[in-house]
Design an enzyme around this catalytic site. Structure first.
Site, short mmCIF file in Angstrom:
data_model
loop_
_atom_site.label_atom_id
_atom_site.label_comp_id
_atom_site.label_asym_id
_atom_site.label_seq_id
_atom_site.Cartn_x
_atom_site.Cartn_y
_atom_site.Cartn_z
N LYS A 1 -19.16 2.73 -15.68
CA LYS A 1 -17.96 3.50 -16.03
C LYS A 1 -16.84 3.27 -15.02
O LYS A 1 -15.70 3.00 -15.39
CB LYS A 1 -18.31 4.98 -16.15
N HIS B 1 0.84 -1.21 0.00
CA HIS B 1 0.00 0.00 0.00
C HIS B 1 0.87 1.25 0.00
O HIS B 1 1.81 1.36 0.79
CB HIS B 1 -0.91 0.01 1.23
N ASP C 1 -6.90 13.02 -8.38
CA ASP C 1 -6.63 11.74 -7.72
C ASP C 1 -7.98 11.15 -7.34
O ASP C 1 -8.69 11.72 -6.51
CB ASP C 1 -5.76 11.97 -6.48
N MET C 2 -8.33 10.04 -7.95
CA MET C 2 -9.66 9.50 -7.71
C MET C 2 -9.65 7.97 -7.66
O MET C 2 -8.91 7.31 -8.38
CB MET C 2 -10.62 9.95 -8.81
N ALA C 3 -10.45 7.44 -6.76
CA ALA C 3 -10.69 6.01 -6.73
C ALA C 3 -11.74 5.68 -7.78
O ALA C 3 -12.51 6.55 -8.21
CB ALA C 3 -11.18 5.59 -5.35
N GLY D 1 -8.40 19.09 -7.58
CA GLY D 1 -7.36 19.26 -6.57
C GLY D 1 -7.44 20.56 -5.81
O GLY D 1 -6.79 20.72 -4.77
#
Length: 338
Positions: free
Chosen positions: A228, A120, A178-180, A310
């Protein structure tokens, strides 16, 4: 239950370093991990911040992390390489891999580094910002263990599988996306458990695949935007899992549980030298212009301004650098306890 301890950036980093050193990590590596974790807290992404320290210490104590890794890099072409993290802390592995990607990009226009035998690595925003601060475009993606149901499914298959981009600017702060690929990172569910809050029913499902507002009942997360997010999660697992020769989806060692096993995660980090594609000075000026024009765009009802990716996190960072970082008391007590 609200957070009730305010901590400075310096104190928080120092607490994390001490905790990791006690667990057998050398000072340099502990400093990198602390920097990545505090970066997340500063940005308001507490799910990827210092609350994860306890997990890393537990995994170190049970043998699931190598406290003294020997990194190695193998060039596979002018723009490509494989970085072996030797089962060390993913934060240090990813930082060094992005450094190497930038060296390749400086020389040959693009650097694409596959990371193997990692763990991680925290918030991907840190590593793409690393590139953006050097006037390069950064990309980072990683898979993780199954926790998200596929579209149309009731049991988890892929991980939250985040992706991040960083774009340099001339005078503005870099654009950081930054995205999950889940609606939220699982760390946000953990944070809700820690702080005693309910969650939206769009975050996750219980053991029967039904949406729930109780963070303690969440067995799996939902993909963002249905098919998606599910499709993008698969793409990321192919890049960071299959393309690196690592495991995929349900075959990845669990983060919570199996603490004695090395996780062998794969990441993909890329750096793009702007000068290889266009005039760098013009690009940076145009980035600033794009941001200005977005800020001036007409707003929808209920919004004061249009922000860029951001930007909310950057505003959080400014505030927290000035006023301190809020932590739940239990997390602070764990870090401060000798």
């Amino acid at each position: 239950m609200s957070t009730d301890v305010m901590v400075s950036r310096e104190e928080l980093a120092e607490l994390v370093v001490k905790k990791l050193e006690k667990a057998g990590i050398n000072t340099e590596h502990a400093g990198v991990v602390a920097d990545v974790l505090v970066h997340a807290n500063l940005r308001g992404v507490n799910s990827h911040g210092v609350l994860r320290t306890e997990h890393y210490v537990k995994r170190l104590s049970e043998g699931g992390l190598n406290p003294s890794p020997k990194f190695s890099v193998k060039d596979t072409g002018p723009c490509t390489a494989i970085f072996d993290g030797d089962d060390g802390l993913g934060h240090v592995v990813s930082k060094e891999a992005m450094d190497y990607a930038m060296k390749l990009a400086e020389k040959n226009g693009i650097g694409m580094v596959a990371v193997v035998n990692s763990s991680h690595c925290g918030a991907l925003s840190y590593f793409v910002e690393q590139a953006a601060k050097n006037n390069m475009i950064g990309m980072a993606l990683t898979h993780t263990d199954k926790v998200v149901v596929p579209f149309g499914g009731s049991k988890p298959f892929f991980g939250t599988n985040p992706i991040a981009y960083g774009f340099p600017t001339k005078n503005k702060k870099p654009i950081i996306l930054d995205m999950a690929t889940s609606n939220v990172a699982f760390g946000k569910v953990l944070h809700a458990r820690e702080s005693g809050q309910d969650i939206p029913d769009s975050w996750g499902v219980d053991g029967e695949g039904k949406p729930t507002t109780d963070p303690h009942s969440v067995e799996a997360l939902l993909p963002f935007a249905g098919p998606k997010g599910y499709g993008l999660a698969m793409v990321i697992d192919i890049f960071s899992g299959l393309l690196t020769g690592s495991a995929f989806g349900p075959h990845i060692t669990e983060m919570y549980g199996e603490y004695d096993k090395k996780r062998k995660l794969g990441h993909m980090v890329c750096a793009y030298n702007v000068s290889a594609f266009t005039d760098k000075a013009s690009f940076l000026e145009n980035m600033d212009q794009m941001i200005d024009e977005l800020h001036q765009a007409p707003t929808a009802p209920g919004f004061n301004s249009v922000m860029v990716p951001g930007e909310p996190e950057q505003l959080n960072e400014e505030d927290r650098l000035a006023n301190g970082i809020p932590l739940t008391k239990s997390v602070y007590d764990y870090l401060a306890n000798e």
